[in-house]
Enzyme design. Sequence first.
Site: not given
Ligand code: ADP
Length: 188
Positions: A14, A89, A128, A134, A145
């Site tokens: 994404k 989400r 990554r 991260r 996750r």
């Molecule tokens: P990924 O790389 O897993 O897609 P993101 O960078 O989008 O993850 O998000 C990292 C963390 O931030 C998630 O694991 C969650 O804890 C929190 N988070 C991000 N967006 C949301 C959301 N829309 N609802 C709830 N938690 C979120």
Amino acid sequence: MINLVLFGPPGAGKGTQSEKLIKKYGFVHISTGDLFRWHTKNDTALGKRVKEIMNSGALVPDEITIAMLKEELDKNPQAKGFLFDGFPRTVPQAEALDKFMKDNGSAIHFVVALDVTEEELRVRIAKRKQTENRADDEEEKLNKRVNEYFTKTIHVLPYYEKQKRLNTVHGIGEIEEIFGNICKVIDK
Ligand code: ADP
């Protein structure tokens, strides 16, 4: 004004595709993951509330996430279009987003779901972890996750499918090819 949701599991690409889409279409990019990371890094009140949750790999509660998103929308009244990345989400988040858009006389026009197998995701996130360092890319947290995705987030797909707004794009292969397929959805 075109508003797009880019949807997919952790590691689906994404972030990479968002960057390219912003360049091409001039979207205002709203990544809830980036916003939460900004808050934790800067140790804001919100950051303090979500740090532990994020580090565990769990989803931040809807109430907090939706309030943060609304604030972000209000900061950009002149936006030509929004690209939502990592939001919604959960189904309540999707409903809230529709309401916010409607209140502004707008809508979510497209939902693009990047389709990537669970196996491929794990390989990508392991890579990554080595380059981006991260905190939430460690294995146990990563499992959490991916789990959160397959138990909670996946239900967002039928929500959009019922409304005929869902477009699935195969997310494995060349970045440019995937990008081209997303553009086809937007330009059609
Ligand atoms: P990924 O790389 O897993 O897609 P993101 O960078 O989008 O993850 O998000 C990292 C963390 O931030 C998630 O694991 C969650 O804890 C929190 N988070 C991000 N967006 C949301 C959301 N829309 N609802 C709830 N938690 C979120």
